[in-house]
Design a protein around this motif. Sequence first.
Motif, PDB file in Angstrom:
ATOM      1  N   ARG A 109       0.837  -1.201   0.000  1.00 34.07           N
ATOM      2  CA  ARG A 109       0.000   0.000   0.000  1.00 34.07           C
ATOM      3  C   ARG A 109       0.871   1.250   0.000  1.00 34.07           C
ATOM      4  NH1 ARG A 109      -2.888  -1.411   5.610  1.00 34.07           N
ATOM      5  NH2 ARG A 109      -3.249  -3.231   4.351  1.00 34.07           N
ATOM      6  N   ARG A 110       0.287   2.373  -0.302  1.00 30.09           N
ATOM      7  CA  ARG A 110       1.010   3.642  -0.403  1.00 30.09           C
ATOM      8  C   ARG A 110       1.687   3.976   0.926  1.00 30.09           C
ATOM      9  NH1 ARG A 110      -0.268   8.369  -3.667  1.00 30.09           N
ATOM     10  NH2 ARG A 110      -2.209   7.355  -4.293  1.00 30.09           N
TER      11      ARG A 110
ATOM     12  N   SER B 245       7.395   1.843  -3.981  1.00 33.38           N
ATOM     13  CA  SER B 245       6.290   1.838  -4.940  1.00 33.38           C
ATOM     14  C   SER B 245       5.180   0.992  -4.346  1.00 33.38           C
ATOM     15  CB  SER B 245       6.740   1.236  -6.270  1.00 33.38           C
ATOM     16  OG  SER B 245       7.825   1.973  -6.805  1.00 33.38           O
ATOM     17  N   PHE B 246       3.940   1.338  -4.659  1.00 33.45           N
ATOM     18  CA  PHE B 246       2.841   0.565  -4.087  1.00 33.45           C
ATOM     19  C   PHE B 246       2.010  -0.074  -5.192  1.00 33.45           C
ATOM     20  CE2 PHE B 246      -0.677   3.504  -4.885  1.00 33.45           C
ATOM     21  CZ  PHE B 246       0.004   4.700  -5.101  1.00 33.45           C
TER      22      PHE B 246
ATOM     23  N   CYS C 116       2.988   1.682  -8.675  1.00 34.98           N
ATOM     24  CA  CYS C 116       3.102   3.129  -8.864  1.00 34.98           C
ATOM     25  C   CYS C 116       4.156   3.668  -7.891  1.00 34.98           C
ATOM     26  CB  CYS C 116       1.753   3.789  -8.592  1.00 34.98           C
ATOM     27  SG  CYS C 116       1.778   5.577  -8.778  1.00 34.98           S
TER      28      CYS C 116
END
Length: 357
Positions: free
Chosen positions: A23-24, A31-32, A44
């Motif tokens: 997760r972010r 990167s998640f 991303c």
Amino acid sequence: MIPLVLNAESDAEAPFVTRLASRRSADPRESFCLSSTPTQSLWCGMEGLFTLAHPMDALTGDVVLVDPSARRAERLLRAGSPHNSLLVTEQCDQLCVMCSQPPKKTHRDRFEHFETACRLAEQGSVIGITGGEPTLHMGPLLAMIERLLADRPDLGFHILSNGQHFDAANTARLAGRLRTNIVWGIPLYAADAPLHDHIVGKPGAFERLIASFAHLLVAGARIELRTVMLEDNLDALAGLARFVAHNLPHIEQWSLMGLENIGFARRRWDALHVDLRARFAPVGNALDQASLYGVPVRLFNIPLCHIPPEFRDYAVASISDWKQRFAPACEGCAARANCAGFFEWHPDHLVEKVVPL
Ligand code: SF4
């Protein structure tokens, strides 16, 4: 076999290193995952979107080097694995008869990426450094590790080296911050110079190696001595045990290692490989001699059922997870959890001849 290189797609302009998070996070180096299927995941990060041909669950926590132009990603540091190693060069100045990674003439400097990756390593990681011969690039290698240890003193490094490039100029540096956090894995194949030189394919290698050991001793460096067991040196192992006891008492460990059927060894397998089920006596003699003199000795890369019961305590479940395999019959073996098993590329007919314990 666990894949270490994955197909990848990215629009980034240059290769980049990132840690994969589910997760972010606030860490710009991570990167998640945006989505995942059983065959592909979409990520991303600071370098934009990229895909990896592998599901998220198997990759979360890994540190990867994504190379957009090559359309691939290397899993430099796999989460939770004790078997992570960085191939810093494919150059080498020896030509060992059984080399598992035959050398190349060219060198691609990737120290910057490796340093970034190590900064993202899990706490307390021990990271392998391999080649080729890493110390052909001694300056950049030591400088990288010095910078890393300044910020990450929790990290350790295990560096495989042919021991041909240590000299008085390195001693003070190796005795400093590097001393406690590096173990040098250095091969010695015989106590007899011509035999050692023959195996490593380099005249004068034994003499240069002994000189290096003296410099490493002065530096207080930590050494794991490594000896691959071959037809060539099998009957010389007991003599080598005595040589180690008398001349290299400061080593941390002597590792007697089974041969890998890859690289040069693949086409010389019949001439080099020793079937220890039939010919363990010279190895047993070497183990006895080493133990008698107090040398800490271990057996690597040998399945337990190939070792006589009285010597099994010397064995280490040493084969890295990504290249380890077992025979179907191993499922019922009581010793499986402590067994090295086989290399993925070990000949099938030998793997199939296991004797579950
Ligand atoms: S049967 Fe398999 S798991 Fe058991 S000792 Fe032999 S190789 Fe190892």
